[in-house]
Design a protein around this motif. Structure first.
Motif, PDB file in Angstrom:
ATOM      1  N   THR A 168       0.673  -1.204  -0.109  1.00 20.44           N
ATOM      2  CA  THR A 168      -0.067   0.172   0.023  1.00 20.44           C
ATOM      3  C   THR A 168       0.856   1.214  -0.030  1.00 20.44           C
ATOM      4  O   THR A 168       1.858   1.379   0.913  1.00 20.44           O
ATOM      5  CB  THR A 168      -0.809   0.084   1.236  1.00 20.44           C
ATOM      6  OG1 THR A 168      -1.808  -1.116   1.105  1.00 20.44           O
ATOM      7  CG2 THR A 168      -1.796   1.272   1.133  1.00 20.44           C
ATOM      8  N   HIS A 169       0.420   2.248  -0.798  1.00 24.53           N
ATOM      9  CA  HIS A 169       1.386   3.394  -0.968  1.00 24.53           C
ATOM     10  C   HIS A 169       1.470   4.144   0.234  1.00 24.53           C
ATOM     11  O   HIS A 169       0.107   4.433   0.662  1.00 24.53           O
ATOM     12  CB  HIS A 169       1.029   4.180  -2.243  1.00 24.53           C
ATOM     13  CG  HIS A 169       1.311   5.518  -2.452  1.00 24.53           C
ATOM     14  ND1 HIS A 169       2.919   5.681  -2.225  1.00 24.53           N
ATOM     15  CD2 HIS A 169       0.861   6.729  -2.700  1.00 24.53           C
ATOM     16  CE1 HIS A 169       3.006   6.956  -2.268  1.00 24.53           C
ATOM     17  NE2 HIS A 169       1.855   7.662  -2.707  1.00 24.53           N
ATOM     18  N   THR A 170       2.529   4.733   0.752  1.00 25.19           N
ATOM     19  CA  THR A 170       2.321   5.390   1.982  1.00 25.19           C
ATOM     20  C   THR A 170       2.148   6.976   1.569  1.00 25.19           C
ATOM     21  O   THR A 170       2.841   7.914   1.933  1.00 25.19           O
ATOM     22  CB  THR A 170       3.557   5.239   2.867  1.00 25.19           C
ATOM     23  OG1 THR A 170       5.001   5.654   2.060  1.00 25.19           O
ATOM     24  CG2 THR A 170       3.865   3.711   3.489  1.00 25.19           C
ATOM     25  N   TYR A 171       1.024   7.006   1.153  1.00 16.83           N
ATOM     26  CA  TYR A 171       0.749   8.527   0.762  1.00 16.83           C
ATOM     27  C   TYR A 171       0.694   9.507   1.754  1.00 16.83           C
ATOM     28  O   TYR A 171       0.122   9.219   2.965  1.00 16.83           O
ATOM     29  CB  TYR A 171      -0.827   8.111   0.124  1.00 16.83           C
ATOM     30  CG  TYR A 171      -1.468   9.574  -0.512  1.00 16.83           C
ATOM     31  CD1 TYR A 171      -0.898  10.144  -1.413  1.00 16.83           C
ATOM     32  CD2 TYR A 171      -2.452  10.156   0.177  1.00 16.83           C
ATOM     33  CE1 TYR A 171      -1.379  11.187  -2.045  1.00 16.83           C
ATOM     34  CE2 TYR A 171      -3.115  11.432  -0.498  1.00 16.83           C
ATOM     35  CZ  TYR A 171      -2.771  11.841  -1.326  1.00 16.83           C
ATOM     36  OH  TYR A 171      -3.305  12.934  -2.095  1.00 16.83           O
ATOM     37  N   MET A 172       1.541  10.592   1.589  1.00 11.68           N
ATOM     38  CA  MET A 172       1.708  11.811   2.332  1.00 11.68           C
ATOM     39  C   MET A 172       2.614  11.433   3.704  1.00 11.68           C
ATOM     40  O   MET A 172       2.652  12.166   4.297  1.00 11.68           O
ATOM     41  CB  MET A 172       0.220  12.345   2.974  1.00 11.68           C
ATOM     42  CG  MET A 172      -0.556  12.833   1.528  1.00 11.68           C
ATOM     43  SD  MET A 172       0.305  13.914   0.574  1.00 11.68           S
ATOM     44  CE  MET A 172       1.049  15.320   1.431  1.00 11.68           C
ATOM     45  N   ALA A 173       3.217  10.322   3.688  1.00 10.82           N
ATOM     46  CA  ALA A 173       4.398  10.107   4.757  1.00 10.82           C
ATOM     47  C   ALA A 173       5.691  10.694   4.294  1.00 10.82           C
ATOM     48  O   ALA A 173       6.394  10.338   3.225  1.00 10.82           O
ATOM     49  CB  ALA A 173       4.655   8.577   4.738  1.00 10.82           C
ATOM     50  N   GLY A 174       5.719  11.991   4.835  1.00 13.24           N
ATOM     51  CA  GLY A 174       7.022  12.839   4.158  1.00 13.24           C
ATOM     52  C   GLY A 174       8.381  12.232   4.202  1.00 13.24           C
ATOM     53  O   GLY A 174       8.725  12.375   3.412  1.00 13.24           O
ATOM     54  N   HIS A 175       8.892  11.576   5.294  1.00 17.80           N
ATOM     55  CA  HIS A 175      10.095  11.151   5.288  1.00 17.80           C
ATOM     56  C   HIS A 175      10.190  10.034   4.207  1.00 17.80           C
ATOM     57  O   HIS A 175      11.289   9.829   3.610  1.00 17.80           O
ATOM     58  CB  HIS A 175      10.515  10.550   6.593  1.00 17.80           C
ATOM     59  CG  HIS A 175      10.719  11.489   7.557  1.00 17.80           C
ATOM     60  ND1 HIS A 175       9.936  12.598   8.095  1.00 17.80           N
ATOM     61  CD2 HIS A 175      12.077  11.629   8.471  1.00 17.80           C
ATOM     62  CE1 HIS A 175      10.591  13.403   8.924  1.00 17.80           C
ATOM     63  NE2 HIS A 175      11.799  13.094   9.094  1.00 17.80           N
ATOM     64  N   ASN A 176       9.219   9.255   3.777  1.00 14.22           N
ATOM     65  CA  ASN A 176       9.305   8.235   3.017  1.00 14.22           C
ATOM     66  C   ASN A 176       9.367   8.725   1.654  1.00 14.22           C
ATOM     67  O   ASN A 176      10.165   8.270   0.813  1.00 14.22           O
ATOM     68  CB  ASN A 176       7.930   7.188   2.961  1.00 14.22           C
ATOM     69  CG  ASN A 176       7.989   6.096   4.115  1.00 14.22           C
ATOM     70  OD1 ASN A 176       8.948   6.000   4.858  1.00 14.22           O
ATOM     71  ND2 ASN A 176       7.005   5.129   4.148  1.00 14.22           N
ATOM     72  N   ALA A 177       8.748   9.738   1.389  1.00 14.19           N
ATOM     73  CA  ALA A 177       8.745  10.375   0.078  1.00 14.19           C
ATOM     74  C   ALA A 177      10.118  11.035  -0.280  1.00 14.19           C
ATOM     75  O   ALA A 177      10.598  10.952  -1.334  1.00 14.19           O
ATOM     76  CB  ALA A 177       7.500  11.468  -0.198  1.00 14.19           C
ATOM     77  N   ALA A 178      10.731  11.791   0.937  1.00 14.11           N
ATOM     78  CA  ALA A 178      11.968  12.392   0.631  1.00 14.11           C
ATOM     79  C   ALA A 178      13.008  11.260   0.294  1.00 14.11           C
ATOM     80  O   ALA A 178      13.795  11.571  -0.513  1.00 14.11           O
ATOM     81  CB  ALA A 178      12.244  13.295   1.985  1.00 14.11           C
ATOM     82  N   HIS A 179      13.232  10.469   1.186  1.00 15.82           N
ATOM     83  CA  HIS A 179      13.913   9.283   1.031  1.00 15.82           C
ATOM     84  C   HIS A 179      13.945   8.826  -0.333  1.00 15.82           C
ATOM     85  O   HIS A 179      15.115   8.603  -1.103  1.00 15.82           O
ATOM     86  CB  HIS A 179      13.736   8.239   2.008  1.00 15.82           C
ATOM     87  CG  HIS A 179      14.075   8.650   3.559  1.00 15.82           C
ATOM     88  ND1 HIS A 179      13.520   7.916   4.583  1.00 15.82           N
ATOM     89  CD2 HIS A 179      14.821   9.784   3.979  1.00 15.82           C
ATOM     90  CE1 HIS A 179      14.068   8.731   5.826  1.00 15.82           C
ATOM     91  NE2 HIS A 179      14.530   9.716   5.298  1.00 15.82           N
ATOM     92  N   HIS A 266      -1.352   5.140   7.780  1.00 12.80           N
ATOM     93  CA  HIS A 266      -1.497   3.824   8.459  1.00 12.80           C
ATOM     94  C   HIS A 266      -0.408   2.734   7.969  1.00 12.80           C
ATOM     95  O   HIS A 266      -0.070   2.024   8.512  1.00 12.80           O
ATOM     96  CB  HIS A 266      -3.186   3.256   8.218  1.00 12.80           C
ATOM     97  CG  HIS A 266      -3.022   1.941   9.272  1.00 12.80           C
ATOM     98  ND1 HIS A 266      -3.319   0.797   8.747  1.00 12.80           N
ATOM     99  CD2 HIS A 266      -2.895   1.844  10.578  1.00 12.80           C
ATOM    100  CE1 HIS A 266      -3.402  -0.104   9.763  1.00 12.80           C
ATOM    101  NE2 HIS A 266      -3.234   0.633  10.774  1.00 12.80           N
ATOM    102  N   ALA A 267      -0.411   2.811   6.663  1.00 14.12           N
ATOM    103  CA  ALA A 267       0.564   1.712   5.961  1.00 14.12           C
ATOM    104  C   ALA A 267       2.097   2.250   6.515  1.00 14.12           C
ATOM    105  O   ALA A 267       2.651   1.225   6.598  1.00 14.12           O
ATOM    106  CB  ALA A 267       0.594   2.082   4.228  1.00 14.12           C
ATOM    107  N   ALA A 268       2.457   3.385   6.725  1.00 13.92           N
ATOM    108  CA  ALA A 268       3.591   3.767   7.068  1.00 13.92           C
ATOM    109  C   ALA A 268       3.761   3.745   8.687  1.00 13.92           C
ATOM    110  O   ALA A 268       4.822   3.319   9.160  1.00 13.92           O
ATOM    111  CB  ALA A 268       3.743   5.249   6.924  1.00 13.92           C
TER     112      ALA A 268
END
Length: 425
Positions: A168-179, A266-268
């Motif tokens: 499941t895409h961790t939509y709007m999890a900032g650190h995941n997106a940046a990494h 929630h996925a993150a």
């Protein structure tokens, strides 16, 4: 820009290398050295575990990009690479890269821009690399990527965390997106035949969801990827405060985006209470949204309210106070995604240090992201002394990104040329 055919559809809904890389079999993924001949399935199959350093190429294959205008002579590849995933483990992330075949004639090495898409939806078929490669149509077109390639630069575009099969895409999890944004650049440098140099100047750019990812990349680059030569970050339509965005969208035409954010966070952060809080209506909506792309998300999520989806009719404020077994509340996780908090210049002692210029832009008639949310993060950057330039367009959320392409490319041209940057705080 999202495919032009999508815009009237949304309006209606609202109103009624041959070359090279790595192929690692599913299982424990480690650094490897093999040709870029992996099957497509290897790009999207999640490894059981990842031991490789962030940015390591795990699987790669050459690809065409039919959604990018055909007059651009280029080479491109799809890739799975290692990245750091909240809460600190490593995982595989898919994405793509590409660059013009014409020799770079500018100063230094060919620059690389890490590009992050706007909201595409949670369905695995919605992955940006699949859309730009033509595997899934009618949701996205490659105007931004084309603009970067025409400028002579290379592009590295992440799918972000969670688009691998069964995830499941961790939509709007900032650190995941940046990494993911920073690691896709590291991966591009490793692809044999890419012609890219690790000393190249790097930019990060995104709009909407991608705008938040771009600013999180800017905030984390100094500590997460200090070896990258970041020259600037461009971010538009930024949902910088998820609580404020949710308040504005609750019960409205774009409520599906906030439900997606709840699913993604929630996925993150799986310790947060979630499934048991949902009533039957909420469970059906969540199951549907996990399979849908942009247009379907807007249509299916329109009018959704927290009270109608949760057992006991929880208001957003009541929902935010709920905690998982570790004591972390939904409100704390949402607050942790807020941009502009704890920021400073490279010489400051701030938690998040930005040592390069930032361009922010948005539509004055934005119907998705409240303009005060955009202004608040810009004000925070200005107060912190970060060189920040803002542009505003007399349009809404769906069109502002397309209008900004020329301005963003011109701004990056100056950054890559080493010209002094001036803010307009």
């Amino acid at each position: 820009m999202r495919r032009r055919s999508v815009i009237p559809a949304l309006a209606a809904l609202c109103t009624g290398l041959a070359g090279v890389a790595v192929a690692v079999a599913p299982g424990s993924a480690t650094a490897a050295s093999v040709a870029c001949t992996a099957p497509e399935s290897a790009i999207y199959t999640p490894p059981a575990s990842v031991a490789a350093a962030p940015g390591t190429v795990l699987a790669c294959r050459p690809t065409g990009l039919p959604e990018v205008p055909g007059d651009i002579a280029m080479k491109a590849w799809r890739v799975q690479y290692a990245s750091r995933v909240v809460p600190g483990r490593r995982g595989g992330v898919s994405g793509l890269g590409g660059g013009p075949t014409a020799p770079w004639t500018g100063p230094g090495a060919r620059p690389v821009v890490s590009y992050h898409f706007g909201t595409l939806g949670l369905g695995s078929q919605c992955a940006f690399s699949k859309q730009l490669a033509g595997a899934y149509q009618d949701e996205y077109e490659g105007d931004q990527v084309a603009g970067l390639l025409r400028a002579g630069w290379a592009v590295a575009a992440t799918d972000d965390v969670g688009y691998l099969t069964g995830r499941t895409h961790t939509y709007m999890a900032g650190h995941n997106a940046a990494h993911a944004m920073l690691d896709v650049v590291r991966a591009a440098f490793q692809v044999p035949g890419s012609g890219l140099s690790t000393g190249a100047k790097v930019g990060v750019w995104g709009y909407s969801q991608g705008g938040a990812a771009s600013l999180w990349s800017a905030q984390l680059a100094a500590t997460y990827a200090p070896e990258l030569n970041l020259a600037g970050a461009a971010a538009g339509g930024v949902p910088a405060d998820l609580k404020e965005v949710a308040k504005a969208s609750d019960g409205g035409a774009f409520a599906g985006f906030s439900v997606d954010a709840t699913i993604g966070l929630h996925a993150a952060y799986p310790n947060l209470p979630f499934d048991a809080l949902m009533n039957e209506q909420g469970r059906r909506l969540i199951a549907d949204l996990k399979t849908l792309c942009l247009v379907g998300t807007v249509a299916r999520g329109a009018g959704a309210r927290s009270e109608s989806l949760t057992t006991g009719g929880l208001s957003p404020e009541e929902f935010y106070r709920l905690a998982g077994p570790d004591g972390v509340t939904w409100g704390a996780v949402l607050d942790a995604q807020k941009l502009g908090v704890g920021v400073g210049t490279a010489a400051s002692g701030a938690r998040y240090r930005i040592g390069f210029p930032v361009l922010q832009y948005h539509g004055l008639l934005d119907e998705v992201i409240p303009t005060q949310v955009e202004e608040a993060v810009r004000t925070a950057y200005c107060r912190a002394g970060i060189t920040t330039r803002q542009r505003k367009y007399l349009t809404g959320h769906l069109l502002a990104d397309g209008q900004a392409i020329g301005d963003v490319v011109a701004w990056f041209t100056d950054r890559f040329a080493g010209r002094p940057a001036t803010g307009n705080c």
